[in-house]
Design a protein around this motif. Structure first.
Motif, PDB file in Angstrom:
ATOM      1  N   GLN A 191       2.544  -3.533   7.887  1.00  0.00           N
ATOM      2  CA  GLN A 191       1.140  -3.289   8.248  1.00  0.00           C
ATOM      3  C   GLN A 191       0.477  -4.583   8.708  1.00  0.00           C
ATOM      4  OE1 GLN A 191      -1.146  -1.063   5.353  1.00  0.00           O
ATOM      5  NE2 GLN A 191      -3.086  -1.716   6.245  1.00  0.00           N
ATOM      6  N   ILE A 228       3.014   0.671  14.974  1.00  0.00           N
ATOM      7  CA  ILE A 228       3.596   0.130  13.740  1.00  0.00           C
ATOM      8  C   ILE A 228       2.516  -0.025  12.671  1.00  0.00           C
ATOM      9  CG2 ILE A 228       4.582  -1.992  12.750  1.00  0.00           C
ATOM     10  CD1 ILE A 228       6.194  -2.209  15.468  1.00  0.00           C
ATOM     11  N   GLY A 229       1.365  -0.551  13.063  1.00  0.00           N
ATOM     12  CA  GLY A 229       0.266  -0.712  12.114  1.00  0.00           C
ATOM     13  C   GLY A 229      -0.214   0.623  11.556  1.00  0.00           C
ATOM     14  N   ALA A 273       1.711   5.047   5.507  1.00  0.00           N
ATOM     15  CA  ALA A 273       2.806   5.186   4.551  1.00  0.00           C
ATOM     16  C   ALA A 273       2.576   4.409   3.261  1.00  0.00           C
ATOM     17  CB  ALA A 273       4.121   4.726   5.195  1.00  0.00           C
ATOM     18  N   GLY A 274       1.746   3.369   3.313  1.00  0.00           N
ATOM     19  CA  GLY A 274       1.701   2.415   2.211  1.00  0.00           C
ATOM     20  C   GLY A 274       0.575   2.597   1.213  1.00  0.00           C
ATOM     21  N   THR A 330      -0.803  -5.297  12.676  1.00  0.00           N
ATOM     22  CA  THR A 330      -2.252  -5.355  12.918  1.00  0.00           C
ATOM     23  C   THR A 330      -2.787  -6.780  13.058  1.00  0.00           C
ATOM     24  OG1 THR A 330      -2.665  -5.300  10.531  1.00  0.00           O
ATOM     25  CG2 THR A 330      -2.669  -3.187  11.682  1.00  0.00           C
ATOM     26  N   PHE A 371      10.862   0.747  10.709  1.00  0.00           N
ATOM     27  CA  PHE A 371      10.196  -0.382  11.365  1.00  0.00           C
ATOM     28  C   PHE A 371      11.170  -1.176  12.233  1.00  0.00           C
ATOM     29  CE2 PHE A 371       7.468   0.657   7.739  1.00  0.00           C
ATOM     30  CZ  PHE A 371       6.288   0.883   8.429  1.00  0.00           C
ATOM     31  N   THR A 384       6.053  -1.946   2.662  1.00  0.00           N
ATOM     32  CA  THR A 384       5.315  -1.321   3.758  1.00  0.00           C
ATOM     33  C   THR A 384       4.173  -2.215   4.236  1.00  0.00           C
ATOM     34  OG1 THR A 384       5.814   0.785   2.686  1.00  0.00           O
ATOM     35  CG2 THR A 384       4.212   0.840   4.469  1.00  0.00           C
ATOM     36  N   ALA A 426       2.511   2.048   9.127  1.00  0.00           N
ATOM     37  CA  ALA A 426       2.545   1.327   7.846  1.00  0.00           C
ATOM     38  C   ALA A 426       1.322   1.661   7.002  1.00  0.00           C
ATOM     39  CB  ALA A 426       2.633  -0.179   8.103  1.00  0.00           C
ATOM     40  N   LYS A 427       0.163   1.711   7.637  1.00  0.00           N
ATOM     41  CA  LYS A 427      -1.057   2.024   6.887  1.00  0.00           C
ATOM     42  C   LYS A 427      -0.972   3.433   6.293  1.00  0.00           C
ATOM     43  CE  LYS A 427      -6.072   1.934   7.095  1.00  0.00           C
ATOM     44  NZ  LYS A 427      -7.274   1.915   7.944  1.00  0.00           N
ATOM     45  N   MET A 453      -2.465   2.120   1.338  1.00  0.00           N
ATOM     46  CA  MET A 453      -3.724   2.694   1.813  1.00  0.00           C
ATOM     47  C   MET A 453      -3.492   4.118   2.295  1.00  0.00           C
ATOM     48  SD  MET A 453      -4.876  -0.716   3.920  1.00  0.00           S
ATOM     49  CE  MET A 453      -6.653  -0.499   4.022  1.00  0.00           C
TER      50      MET A 453
END
Lengths: 298, 298
Positions: A127, B145-146, B152-153, A131, B126, A123, B149-150, B155
């Motif tokens: 990210q 997307i950012g 889900a991951g 970003t 993704f 993942t 991912a943030k 963080m």
């Protein structure tokens, strides 16, 4: 062409820059829950060859692109590769206790944490790409994300892993074996080169030449791996040699014999060189990497 | 405000459109290796509430955006949610045999395939976002997307899962429990709303109001889940009730008692309504969804 010694120095320098980048992209030691990041970093900094990000950076260099700017993008290839190793090693998959001479992730952190660390590394790659502050146009970054996901997922690496597993204990035919290698290992290696090319703004003809190069060295790399599994020494590899044979996995030496497998590696490497020569790239490092993959003994 | 019956009809219609979209985004039944796609589709079409994509679409609608165009984006939220359920159910995690009254993925396809199906669903989200043909600007798609991912991951969701696991068998304090819920469930629910808002071109003030709304209903949803786990009936839930208590997991009812937990759900729902009212959105469906999450019994 520069000597192999030069390539080793080049790879070491690139590896150092990749590791600084990975460290910056995953510095979250102090965050809750700490053991997740420990587990992610344990496998990420376990001393791999960094072949995928090095391929990305060497491709960017061959196209005259900005290698520094490409470092985070290159590093996402290593995150994806590392996640795949962590999950492959799990008891329900290959059940490996050692990786590069070190205990595998789940032997250190337990299965649940290893599973989550793999999920998180996969993942995190997206990210980073979503970003990233970069001069590269947003549509190109989207294309890079699409290429990476396709290479890593159900149309690439995971498909290869699945096919590999389904054929365990069977004598797979040539077509199946080609599918496994093209997807399990080849797809991400090819994406490493293509993503570097896209990032550096390659023309379509250059992208095609680099794709051919990558596909050939990807397969050569895997056949060489199969060969090393048969003839290698446990000490050099840091894992139990013959593990594939013990699991009755299909390999090129099993299917074609050692001599023919070695000949295939040579032929594929030649084709990789020819693809580069037919393009107008100053791709010294990519040529060297193709040769290095054939000559390596681990 | 429309009646709850209207909301059920709305949700059913949205679910039907989401399932058509998911089917189109994952149609690869004939590809090699087939069982991987079977496994992915088994969990993807196992009849969930589709709360996350419905939230995305309702947010797009509230902002006057193009709901049809948002369907693939909304569907990626369901792919991520489904992957997380497959991995959570694995023996090394929660070791659940049933999910929504059906055998869990690994009980049907085996652990290795379930692991890979989860990996592939996560990755496919993704791939869809990176390759989507849309009128939405590429920088906005990158931001989506950012955000995904943030959320889900490491963080977000995975961090919450990890913290949840680390606190199993312990009596977590309020701060830890809040961290677990904000990340394990809250992050992806909040992303569902924010991604809809970004896709539909929300102004910053609208984005903030919608974020507050999402965070409040996200926590209310999880506390309600904790409450249902205590008081629910096995038949309605399709899983063994009291499973969290059996694993000695920290929950709001355990920490605050049932009455105070119910009061928290009411207060959070009120705050969600107020956040929407303070913005200038025609967010009828979002209001209804907030109420529905409190009144649901499964």
């Amino acid at each position: 062409m520069a000597s192999t010694t030069d390539l080793q120095t080049y790879i070491e320098e690139m590896c150092a820059r990749i590791e600084v980048t990975l460290d910056a992209l995953l510095p979250m030691k102090t965050q809750n829950p700490g053991v997740l990041y420990d587990s992610m970093r344990y496998s990420l900094f376990a001393g791999g060859k960094r072949l995928r990000p090095v391929l990305t950076l060497a491709t960017v260099e061959a196209l005259g692109g900005d290698v520094d700017a490409a470092l985070p993008v290159a590093s996402t290839l290593e995150m994806i590769h590392t996640y795949s190793l962590i999950h492959d090693d799990l008891p329900c998959m290959d059940d490996d206790d050692l990786r590069r001479g070190m205990p595998t992730n789940h032997k250190v952190y337990g299965e649940a944490t290893a599973l989550l660390a793999g999920d998180a590394l996969l993942t995190h790659a997206f990210q980073v790409l979503g970003t990233l502050q970069t001069d590269v146009a947003a549509p190109t970054m989207l294309r890079i994300i699409g290429e990476l996901a396709k290479a890593a997922g159900a149309m690439g690496m995971v498909a290869g892993q699945m096919a590999d597993m389904e054929n365990e204990g069977k004598q797979a035919n040539a077509e199946t074996l080609a599918f496994i290698h093209a997807n399990k290992t080849g797809a991400l290696l090819t994406a490493s080169v293509r993503i570097g090319a896209l990032f550096a703004g390659a023309q379509e003809a250059q992208l095609q030449a680099l794709t051919t190069y990558a596909q050939r060295i990807g397969l050569a790399f895997q056949i060489q791996d199969d060969i090393l599994d048969v003839v290698g020494e446990t000490e050099k590899l840091g894992k139990v040699v013959g593990a594939d044979a013990a699991h009755a996995k299909s390999t090129y030496p099993v299917l074609y014999g050692l001599d023919e497998s070695r000949e295939m590696v040579r032929r594929l490497t030649d084709e990789a060189h020819h693809a580069l020569q037919a393009s107008d790239l100053a791709a010294v490092r990519l040529h060297q990497i193709a040769d290095w993959l054939v000559s390596r003994d681990k």
